[in-house]
Design a protein around this motif. Structure first.
Motif, short mmCIF file in Angstrom:
data_model
loop_
_atom_site.label_atom_id
_atom_site.label_comp_id
_atom_site.label_asym_id
_atom_site.label_seq_id
_atom_site.Cartn_x
_atom_site.Cartn_y
_atom_site.Cartn_z
N LEU A 133 59.67 38.66 50.37
CA LEU A 133 59.33 37.05 50.14
C LEU A 133 60.52 36.69 49.25
N ASN A 134 61.34 38.55 48.33
CA ASN A 134 61.71 38.33 47.10
C ASN A 134 63.60 37.91 48.09
N SER A 135 64.35 37.22 47.79
CA SER A 135 65.73 36.21 48.09
C SER A 135 66.65 37.65 47.78
N LYS A 136 65.84 38.07 46.68
CA LYS A 136 67.10 39.16 45.60
C LYS A 136 66.66 40.23 46.33
N SER A 137 66.23 40.45 47.13
CA SER A 137 65.59 42.52 47.46
C SER A 137 66.16 42.46 48.74
N PRO A 138 67.21 43.87 48.21
CA PRO A 138 67.46 44.18 50.10
C PRO A 138 66.59 43.95 51.63
N TYR A 139 65.57 43.91 50.86
CA TYR A 139 64.36 43.85 52.31
C TYR A 139 63.52 42.24 52.08
#
Length: 161
Positions: A47-53
């Motif tokens: 759910l985190n737009s800054k995460s690579p996933y």
């Protein structure tokens, strides 16, 4: 644990379905007795737009599911408030008696859901703050200097004639 794409898709579908049915993410994960779902951390990475996933589609579906859950909660409130089934009973003499315990329990259920709904969707279901004074909009508060001049006076003093 590494998940295959198929496992990720199934997990995401299960999470969205659980939220739409009214469950919180915590309840969904707690009810995962088969350990098919990833950890909270993994889900928050999706759910985190800054995460690579990050998964934009999952975020969009998650947000829609949250909205549907809130709307279901609203419908539950109306159903509880409209239910009068056990509000009155007949005593041993056949006389109608108000069942205050049932009414108080229903009120508690409504209030708890209203509070939760206001936290889940504050813009739609939260309390509205009324910024009025005597039903009139509150305007700007005038600033008055020690010598009695106002902001308007200062503006006029600085304007060339």
């Amino acid at each position: 644990m590494a998940y295959s794409e198929e496992q990720k898709i199934r997990a995401k579908e299960k999470i969205i379905a659980g939220i739409v049915s009214g469950k919180s993410l915590i309840r969904i994960l707690d009810g995962d007795s088969l350990l098919e779902l990833p950890s909270e951390k993994t889900i928050f990475n999706w759910l985190n737009s800054k995460s690579p996933y990050f998964d934009a589609e999952f975020l969009q579906n998650y947000a829609r599911a949250q909205t549907v859950r809130a709307d279901r909660e609203f419908e539950d409130i109306l159903a509880i408030a409209d239910d009068q089934e056990d509000d009155v009973y007949l005593d041993e003499h056949g006389k109608p008696v108000t069942n205050h315990n049932v009414i108080k329990r229903a009120q508690l259920r409504v209030d708890a859901r209203k509070w939760r709904l206001a936290k889940m969707q504050p813009k739609k279901y939260g309390d509205k703050v009324d910024l009025t004074s005597g039903d009139k909009p509150i305007g700007a508060v005038p600033i008055v200097l020690q010598d009695g001049r106002t902001y308007e006076d200062l503006k006029n003093d600085l304007t060339p004639e």
